[in-house]
Scaffold this motif. Sequence first.
Motif, PDB file in Angstrom:
ATOM      1  N   SER A 360     -22.177  -4.016 -87.902  1.00  0.00           N
ATOM      2  CA  SER A 360     -22.582  -2.133 -88.306  1.00  0.00           C
ATOM      3  C   SER A 360     -23.650  -1.155 -89.343  1.00  0.00           C
ATOM      4  O   SER A 360     -22.452  -2.356 -90.298  1.00  0.00           O
ATOM      5  N   SER A 385     -14.238   7.644 -81.174  1.00  0.00           N
ATOM      6  CA  SER A 385     -14.578   6.668 -81.052  1.00  0.00           C
ATOM      7  C   SER A 385     -15.220   6.117 -79.829  1.00  0.00           C
ATOM      8  O   SER A 385     -14.423   6.449 -78.706  1.00  0.00           O
ATOM      9  N   MET A 400     -21.662   1.165 -80.231  1.00  0.00           N
ATOM     10  CA  MET A 400     -20.055   1.656 -80.149  1.00  0.00           C
ATOM     11  C   MET A 400     -20.260   2.153 -81.815  1.00  0.00           C
ATOM     12  O   MET A 400     -21.236   2.118 -82.158  1.00  0.00           O
ATOM     13  N   SER A 402     -18.548   5.382 -83.590  1.00  0.00           N
ATOM     14  CA  SER A 402     -17.043   6.789 -83.998  1.00  0.00           C
ATOM     15  C   SER A 402     -17.685   7.723 -84.734  1.00  0.00           C
ATOM     16  O   SER A 402     -18.442   8.376 -85.853  1.00  0.00           O
ATOM     17  N   SER A 403     -17.643   9.245 -84.514  1.00  0.00           N
ATOM     18  CA  SER A 403     -18.431   9.933 -84.737  1.00  0.00           C
ATOM     19  C   SER A 403     -17.203  10.623 -85.608  1.00  0.00           C
ATOM     20  O   SER A 403     -16.123  10.398 -85.217  1.00  0.00           O
ATOM     21  N   HIS A 431     -15.695  -3.644 -85.538  1.00  0.00           N
ATOM     22  CA  HIS A 431     -16.108  -2.347 -85.229  1.00  0.00           C
ATOM     23  C   HIS A 431     -15.142  -0.969 -86.070  1.00  0.00           C
ATOM     24  O   HIS A 431     -15.744  -0.962 -87.394  1.00  0.00           O
ATOM     25  N   PHE A 432     -13.229  -1.052 -85.812  1.00  0.00           N
ATOM     26  CA  PHE A 432     -13.074  -0.487 -86.276  1.00  0.00           C
ATOM     27  C   PHE A 432     -12.519  -1.136 -87.523  1.00  0.00           C
ATOM     28  O   PHE A 432     -12.198  -0.024 -88.407  1.00  0.00           O
ATOM     29  N   VAL A 435     -15.471   0.743 -89.508  1.00  0.00           N
ATOM     30  CA  VAL A 435     -14.459   2.284 -89.858  1.00  0.00           C
ATOM     31  C   VAL A 435     -13.721   2.682 -91.204  1.00  0.00           C
ATOM     32  O   VAL A 435     -13.907   3.703 -92.311  1.00  0.00           O
ATOM     33  N   VAL A 458      -8.210   7.950 -86.095  1.00  0.00           N
ATOM     34  CA  VAL A 458      -9.018   7.206 -85.615  1.00  0.00           C
ATOM     35  C   VAL A 458      -8.590   6.898 -84.054  1.00  0.00           C
ATOM     36  O   VAL A 458      -7.088   6.165 -84.310  1.00  0.00           O
ATOM     37  N   ASP A 460      -9.644   5.743 -79.857  1.00  0.00           N
ATOM     38  CA  ASP A 460     -10.556   5.802 -78.902  1.00  0.00           C
ATOM     39  C   ASP A 460     -10.806   6.628 -78.129  1.00  0.00           C
ATOM     40  O   ASP A 460      -9.966   6.686 -77.611  1.00  0.00           O
TER      41      ASP A 460
END
Length: 469
Positions: A360, A385, A400, A402-403, A431-432, A435, A458, A460
């Motif tokens: 990441s 995400s 992946m 996350s925006s 990934h999370f 984040v 947050v 998906d």
Amino acid sequence: MVLGFFKHVYRYFVPRVQDKDEVEISRDGGALLSDSFIAGAVPMYDTTGRIIGYVQNKPPVSEPGIPKNIPPPGPTRIENASKFVIGSTNEIIYTRTPEGHFIPIQNPEEKQGHAQHKPLDTKVKEDFPGAEVHWDGWPDGKFERDFTLDEVNETNDLAIHWAHTVGGGDRKGQRFAEEWMNGKRVTRTCLGILQCDNQDCEITIRPHTKPQSLRTQLLKPCSCGAMLYHLKCDVKSILWTWSKGIHYQNSGYHVHRRPPRKLHLLPQEKRRFEAMVNAHPQVGPLQLIVGVPGIDGPGESVADISDVLLNADRVTKERQKLKRPADTGGDHFIRAFAKFEQERPGFIILSTIGKVTVISVQTPFMQSQMVKDEVLDGPVNGMVSDAAHGWWKERTSLLMVSSTYCPDLFCWVPGVLSFTNGASGEHFMYHFLAVFQAIAHEAEKRHLEVEDRLFAGVRDYALYDKPTQ
DNA sequence: CATCTTTTACTTCTCTCGTT
DNA sequence: AACGAGAGAAGTAAAAGATG
């Protein structure tokens, strides 16, 4: 090499499990031989009593072109073995009758490199359930079949030796479609060959693939002095690339000779070359072509594997690729990765490498977007995400993202980007984790209290399609 | 307008040749 | 035999053009 070392350790403690089709060199330079080869072979010892090799009591069933003293190429593929055989020792070659029927040739005398002036000897058989298809790069005749991702990989994207042009431009098809009919479609059209108008001349020339280049080629005379002409061919192959591989449809028969010059080494040929180079590490390119010197004179030649390896420079290059894998191997990657991280402190915010690999990354700007000072107007609070397929060369790997909405730029911007080598829960977990850690770090930086509400937004992206439970 | 074919721009690969 | 530079051919993807 790190990965090579890990493989060695793994194989040492789990001896029955081997990587498929893999032939490696032991520390004393001898090839690691398969059990089937060792069975029935007599070991040879050096003066210190170490085994330095094996001699077969009975010569193994000879396969055209398999070099002596080389372990046979890897085992026959297990999955779909009845349909698709690579490196089989019982290779069946088919010839086509004028009616279009295929008859097996019992004792094939023809080798690939000498076939160009003889009638067609296609090895691709018409498809029917259970049919054995040997991909030799010369698809011919009417057939249609599916190739799995493994098979596509194994045949270097179904590489063909016919000189051809590729027609794409399919805007509708999807590379990762669930049905092959909806896959990305490309057409390969055979370009035939160039011949001259001297009936006694048997020279065949491979046509260039670019129209302008082909025109220039036709202006030159044949080396016998006669005029060249283009013997066209309208055989087309249509390939639909979809999520499970490639659906291949071939139409028509090539009624011309094969182009005399091949360009590609198919993976199974590469493996045979590799085995030969590994078995004779000190032998140079020219000797590999002439035949490795032995007690009974020159042994097998790499040129028997493929005509491609008649070119000494090509043999040099292919040999070099095997001997200097450092630029692409595991050590190189680890070194490059370490350097990359060192040169960009703070950019890689989380990395785990192994069965589950997730890397990441985040720039300072991206981090600054992780926490908003106030609730924004409209449905733009929180993070979205999503995972993009088809971003990396490896099809199963994902990008992946996350925006988060940036009120200054009036658009969504990436907050955390991750490479993942799969889409399992564990991949998402890493990934999370990245984040959440990034949100916490940003909150701490702004002296905010790290509390649950910061993480509540947050989500998906895939969940937005589904009704809320 | 949808579909198919051709052209174009760009990248990657292969071959050749000179030097060491 | 190794190495590297450079030319040119092949491969790829998408835009443009042609066709029904």
